[in-house]
Enzyme design. Sequence first.
Site, mmCIF file in Angstrom:
data_model
loop_
_atom_site.group_PDB
_atom_site.id
_atom_site.type_symbol
_atom_site.label_atom_id
_atom_site.label_comp_id
_atom_site.label_asym_id
_atom_site.label_seq_id
_atom_site.Cartn_x
_atom_site.Cartn_y
_atom_site.Cartn_z
ATOM 1 C CB SER A 233 42.641 40.715 39.586
ATOM 2 O OG SER A 233 42.101 39.782 40.312
ATOM 3 C CG ASP A 328 45.552 34.250 36.444
ATOM 4 O OD1 ASP A 328 45.717 34.038 37.684
ATOM 5 O OD2 ASP A 328 45.119 35.130 35.968
ATOM 6 C CG HIS A 362 46.078 37.081 39.039
ATOM 7 N ND1 HIS A 362 45.100 37.009 38.451
ATOM 8 C CD2 HIS A 362 45.820 37.987 40.087
ATOM 9 C CE1 HIS A 362 44.387 37.769 38.504
ATOM 10 N NE2 HIS A 362 44.586 38.202 39.728
#
Length: 423
Positions: A233, A328, A362
């Site tokens: 991320s 995601d 994600h």
Amino acid sequence: MSSLVRMRLLPSAQCLYTQPVRVLVDGLRSSQVVTMKARATDDKGVPFHASAVYRADAGGAVDLGREPSLGGSYTGVEPMGLLWSLRADALHTKFHKTDSRRPHVVRFSVHDGEAGAGPLLAEATNERRLLADGVERQPIKEGNIRGVLFVPPGEGPFPAVMDLYIYGDGLSERRASLLANCGLMVLTLALYGHDDQSKKVTKLHLDYFEEAIQLLRKHPKAMDSGVGLISISKSGDLALSIATHLPNVKATVSINCCCSNVAIPLFYRGSQICSPLMYDVSKVTVTKSGALNVKHSLHDPLAPENEGSLIPIERATGRFLFVAAEDDLNWDSCLFADQMTERLRRQGKDNFEKVVYPVAGHYLEPPFGPYCPSSFHGVVGAPVAWGGEPKAHAKAEMHLWNKIQEFFRTHLVPEAGAAKARL
């Protein structure tokens, strides 16, 4: 509890966090319908639970690696389904397992009938340790660096890796300790270099990470082949910047990240080197659960006005593993991975691999932890949907865990040192 029914966890009720366990029940009636349950509590004291309905075979046994779940938290043959399907009662709750000294304790039980309210027939406890025997956990408070170093047993030398975790989660030891179990020396870093991690961060400085790399490399048990980075991320684009601007980074794993520096300006030696790519809140949508879908809310990193946020990864000398999940919902990881690989190709570079997981979300983390559909996002200030279909996401995590180890083994371990590294 029935004295005739027995639950067994093989090969042992105690194991490492990333090791599969075989759940067996015998002593049931032929074709008896039962409910299997799992319960666990995370490091914040939040309870998680899962359940699945099974039908015993003709001999009165249930083997989760052989029989399909007929309903509950998942369906089908899923040997580790009771682990990855664990959920909290409250929406938008992420499982926090950050302290490597505390095992992940899961209590399995089997109950008569498919409603789950029948009598308890048998139970067993699975203690899933984050630290293998002999792995040293060393808290680091040296200069500006705040973190924890994990050193495998033995004389070494070991390939050295720096673990950067997602913005807003603070210092997490889980992934770092589990990688150390595999023969890597891993420093998990508190990203912002101060003791009060609750302070709002307005700038990031590469100098801090340069200091951390130097600390890691000078360790007497570190290989001198350079360091690796692993990230996800927001910390993913940070890792790309570290690999681009700082020396001695040989292998970078970047999971579901952007090709630009996101949200926070980046500085090095007193000067800003990357402006922040920001969000367009008008493109945020709301899911049925009430969590926000922010996938398409980032501004276009390739637009001329955002050129200052792009990370010039073609300048990096190390290798990259770009990991992207198609579902995601935090941002368009597949698009960004394509943009990065295309940029490298145009520059005549072939120092990268890309792996894409079609129905994953994600939060791709070490395997066999609870799947997280949504949770609070520190930057957004609200619950955000992470995406992914639980079963596919769990399979992606299992595949990726092996891929990460293979990547670091290939690019951090000199051929002569491969035996010593014991990866």
